[in-house]
Design a protein around this motif. Structure first.
Motif, PDB file in Angstrom:
ATOM      1  N   LEU A 144      10.512   8.782  -0.178  1.00 34.02           N
ATOM      2  CA  LEU A 144      10.502   9.318   1.183  1.00 34.02           C
ATOM      3  C   LEU A 144       9.109   9.764   1.599  1.00 34.02           C
ATOM      4  O   LEU A 144       8.735   9.654   2.776  1.00 34.02           O
ATOM      5  CB  LEU A 144      11.488  10.480   1.286  1.00 34.02           C
ATOM      6  N   ALA A 145       8.311  10.242   0.657  1.00 34.58           N
ATOM      7  CA  ALA A 145       6.976  10.734   1.004  1.00 34.58           C
ATOM      8  C   ALA A 145       5.989   9.615   1.277  1.00 34.58           C
ATOM      9  O   ALA A 145       5.075   9.782   2.087  1.00 34.58           O
ATOM     10  CB  ALA A 145       6.445  11.626  -0.124  1.00 34.58           C
ATOM     11  N   THR A 146       6.172   8.455   0.624  1.00 34.95           N
ATOM     12  CA  THR A 146       5.107   7.444   0.679  1.00 34.95           C
ATOM     13  C   THR A 146       5.480   6.135   1.359  1.00 34.95           C
ATOM     14  O   THR A 146       4.638   5.239   1.443  1.00 34.95           O
ATOM     15  CB  THR A 146       4.631   7.114  -0.750  1.00 34.95           C
ATOM     16  N   SER A 153       0.584   3.854   7.369  1.00 30.52           N
ATOM     17  CA  SER A 153      -0.493   3.669   8.338  1.00 30.52           C
ATOM     18  C   SER A 153      -1.676   4.562   7.998  1.00 30.52           C
ATOM     19  O   SER A 153      -2.836   4.131   8.037  1.00 30.52           O
ATOM     20  CB  SER A 153       0.026   3.977   9.745  1.00 30.52           C
ATOM     21  N   ALA A 154      -1.400   5.815   7.637  1.00 27.29           N
ATOM     22  CA  ALA A 154      -2.471   6.738   7.266  1.00 27.29           C
ATOM     23  C   ALA A 154      -3.202   6.252   6.023  1.00 27.29           C
ATOM     24  O   ALA A 154      -4.440   6.296   5.959  1.00 27.29           O
ATOM     25  CB  ALA A 154      -1.891   8.134   7.026  1.00 27.29           C
ATOM     26  N   PHE A 155      -2.459   5.783   5.020  1.00 24.47           N
ATOM     27  CA  PHE A 155      -3.078   5.309   3.788  1.00 24.47           C
ATOM     28  C   PHE A 155      -4.001   4.125   4.066  1.00 24.47           C
ATOM     29  O   PHE A 155      -5.113   4.046   3.526  1.00 24.47           O
ATOM     30  CB  PHE A 155      -1.990   4.912   2.792  1.00 24.47           C
ATOM     31  N   ALA A 156      -3.548   3.202   4.922  1.00 30.59           N
ATOM     32  CA  ALA A 156      -4.377   2.044   5.255  1.00 30.59           C
ATOM     33  C   ALA A 156      -5.665   2.478   5.957  1.00 30.59           C
ATOM     34  O   ALA A 156      -6.748   1.962   5.669  1.00 30.59           O
ATOM     35  CB  ALA A 156      -3.587   1.076   6.135  1.00 30.59           C
ATOM     36  N   ALA A 175       2.106  13.361   7.750  1.00 28.24           N
ATOM     37  CA  ALA A 175       2.690  12.626   6.622  1.00 28.24           C
ATOM     38  C   ALA A 175       1.858  12.818   5.359  1.00 28.24           C
ATOM     39  O   ALA A 175       2.403  12.978   4.256  1.00 28.24           O
ATOM     40  CB  ALA A 175       2.794  11.143   6.969  1.00 28.24           C
ATOM     41  N   ILE A 176       0.541  12.822   5.497  1.00 28.71           N
ATOM     42  CA  ILE A 176      -0.333  13.043   4.349  1.00 28.71           C
ATOM     43  C   ILE A 176      -0.160  14.463   3.817  1.00 28.71           C
ATOM     44  O   ILE A 176      -0.073  14.690   2.595  1.00 28.71           O
ATOM     45  CB  ILE A 176      -1.803  12.792   4.732  1.00 28.71           C
ATOM     46  N   GLY A 282      -8.432  -6.873   7.570  1.00 28.41           N
ATOM     47  CA  GLY A 282      -7.366  -6.752   8.549  1.00 28.41           C
ATOM     48  C   GLY A 282      -6.117  -6.166   7.929  1.00 28.41           C
ATOM     49  O   GLY A 282      -5.480  -5.288   8.485  1.00 28.41           O
ATOM     50  N   GLY A 283      -5.719  -6.647   6.745  1.00 31.36           N
ATOM     51  CA  GLY A 283      -4.511  -6.156   6.073  1.00 31.36           C
ATOM     52  C   GLY A 283      -4.887  -5.326   4.861  1.00 31.36           C
ATOM     53  O   GLY A 283      -4.885  -5.811   3.736  1.00 31.36           O
ATOM     54  N   VAL A 284      -5.238  -4.073   5.100  1.00 31.59           N
ATOM     55  CA  VAL A 284      -5.751  -3.226   4.020  1.00 31.59           C
ATOM     56  C   VAL A 284      -4.710  -3.031   2.933  1.00 31.59           C
ATOM     57  O   VAL A 284      -5.036  -2.990   1.749  1.00 31.59           O
ATOM     58  CB  VAL A 284      -6.202  -1.859   4.590  1.00 31.59           C
ATOM     59  N   MET A 285      -3.443  -2.909   3.293  1.00 31.24           N
ATOM     60  CA  MET A 285      -2.412  -2.674   2.295  1.00 31.24           C
ATOM     61  C   MET A 285      -2.283  -3.872   1.350  1.00 31.24           C
ATOM     62  O   MET A 285      -2.074  -3.713   0.157  1.00 31.24           O
ATOM     63  CB  MET A 285      -1.078  -2.400   2.983  1.00 31.24           C
TER      64      MET A 285
END
Length: 480
Positions: A144-146, A153-156, A175-176, A282-285
């Motif tokens: 749920l946290a991640t 979005s924040a992580f990226a 969220a962070i 473009g796709g950091v994840m």
């Protein structure tokens, strides 16, 4: 009064009813009405938040389309897709709802979260659900946290900007912050300051399970997940039975339980990323997942085979070295066909039935040359990607094992060239909760910046054999 205030007011009224066993019919009716209204407000809040998130994501997508080409923007992970059909409409990541939920409710929300994640294919959803079910600890909190759109979005953004939090919107920053206590709790034995939890869908264990790996032992071994620093496996032989006369006391058939404690060790990786590359991503994840996957797979492949058990997992060869499961050749320093038969014949029948045979490619090539007839009894060649079979058992390559074509004939040298056994008795304990620290500037040997930031990753893994009798390994050395 806004919805949050109204919800707080309802909760205060409901608290007055808690613990009472003398509620009147009117109070029961009032409490039921309050609960119904609270449920309705939570749905409304979730819908509003979902709309705000989609609107923010759409704005970001539009800005990205202006700055980058269409191909790059297609992989941008901040784009919110519609939920999977058939899943409940509630927002499983609603922070207030998660905080108020009990264990059962959080587990339910975690399953909803897995189903509602965007940009995640079915194989990855299935891997996440399977791992969550067998994980030790409370995987629901981590999921749920991640996995929320705001956290991913924040992580990226943080990954692409080397940790610049000023680029986060309000939902992403919240969220962070919400994940921070969980990250600190998972920092047992290490420095708990700085860094971020990797989104669960690109965790190494999820990535390897969903996308596959050429790591032979990882594919065969029994895997468990834990957020701790050790994992205990309880092992016992088959339950003992006996033939006893009718109406007589049963004999003492007590079985013995044996504990194996598997320690998890920290594995670390560091990747410098140039500023120019960050601007082009473009796709950091997707990039983060690739970075996590490659080096991690190489590292554990060797450790699961030959790991020393000192600051790293106990490899299967190390576990069997010097035990009764280690076999000697019929002729010292010589690998012959009789040694192939002896390896599998040495296994107890109950383990031989489920055995897999493992060897270096060159060893397999030598075995092929033990007979010139293509249909000889040792090897069977199958098609459609099915592994070859040696003496009727699956045969897989392991390049980290010793090579029979380069046997070291020194008096004290070991050459572990052929392994057979039931790999469900080799257990891999994977730490769940990979952490990433983002380093804004990487400096060269002279102390000057090199125009790159760094991604430092750390996670935990341990492994050990919990039943040596389930394996046999042929060591082509001097005969015993």
């Amino acid at each position: 009064m806004n919805k949050q205030e109204e919800l707080a007011s309802i909760r205060e009224k409901l608290e007055a009813f808690e613990g009472r066993s003398d509620l009147t019919a009117d109070e029961v009716a009032e409490g039921s009405a309050l609960l119904d209204r609270a449920d309705a407000i939570e749905v409304e809040i979730a819908a509003e938040r979902s709309f705000s998130e989609r609107r923010a994501a759409a704005a970001e997508r539009l800005a990205a389309a202006v700055e980058t080409n269409a191909v790059a923007s297609e992989r941008t992970d901040s784009v919110r897709r519609a939920p999977v059909p058939g899943v409940r409409d509630r927002n499983p990541w609603d922070i207030d709802g998660v905080r108020a939920a009990g264990d059962t409710e959080r587990a339910s929300r975690a399953q909803d979260a897995i189903e509602q994640m965007h940009d995640v294919d079915d194989s990855r959803r299935e891997a996440m659900a399977t791992i969550a079910e067998r994980a030790q600890g409370d995987p629901a909190d981590l999921i749920l946290a991640t996995t929320s759109p705001a956290y991913r979005s924040a992580f990226a953004k943080l990954l692409a900007s080397a940790g610049d939090k000023s680029k986060l919107n309000a939902a992403e920053a919240e969220a962070i912050r919400a994940a921070e206590p969980l990250r600190r709790a998972m920092s047992a034995g290490t420095n708990g300051t700085g860094g971020y939890l990797v989104p669960t869908d690109i965790e190494p264990s999820v990535t390897l399970s969903a996308d596959g790996t050429n790591n032979p032992i990882y594919n065969l071994a029994r895997k468990v997940q834990t957020t701790g620093t050790s994992y205990r496996v309880v092992q016992s032989p088959n339950a003992a039975w006996s033939w006893d006369g009718e109406n007589t006391e049963v004999s003492d058939d007590t079985t013995t339980l044996v504990n194996t404690d598997i320690s998890l060790y920290v594995a670390q990786g560091f990747v410098p990323v140039s500023f120019a590359a960050q601007q082009a991503i473009g796709g950091v994840m997707g990039v983060a997942s690739d970075v996590l996957m490659g080096g991690w797979n190489d590292l554990i492949g060797a450790a699961l085979t030959t790991g020393s058990g000192s600051s790293q997992p106990v490899g299967i060869i190390k576990a069997l070295d010097g035990t009764s499961s280690e076999l000697s050749p019929a002729t010292g320093e010589t690998f012959a066909v009789t040694d192939v038969y002896a390896t599998l014949e040495g296994l107890p029948a109950r383990h031989r039935r489920n055995a897999t045979i493992m060897a270096h490619y060159n060893t397999i090539a030598d075995i092929r040359q033990f007979a010139t007839d293509d249909g000889h009894a040792l090897l069977a060649r199958l098609g459609d990607g099915t592994p070859e079979r040696l003496l009727g058992r699956p045969l897989v390559e392991n390049e980290d094992m010793d090579d029979s074509s380069t046997i070291d004939a020194a008096a004290t040298a070991d050459n572990f060239i052929l392994l057979a056994g039931d790999f469900q008795h080799y257990v891999i304990a994977e730490g769940w909760g990979t952490q990433v620290r983002l380093i804004p500037d990487v400096f060269g040997s002279n102390g000057r910046p090199i125009g790159a930031s760094g991604i430092y990753m750390s996670t935990r893994l341990g492994a050990d054999c919990v039943l040596n009798g389930a394996f046999r390994v042929m060591n082509i050395a001097t005969t015993a």
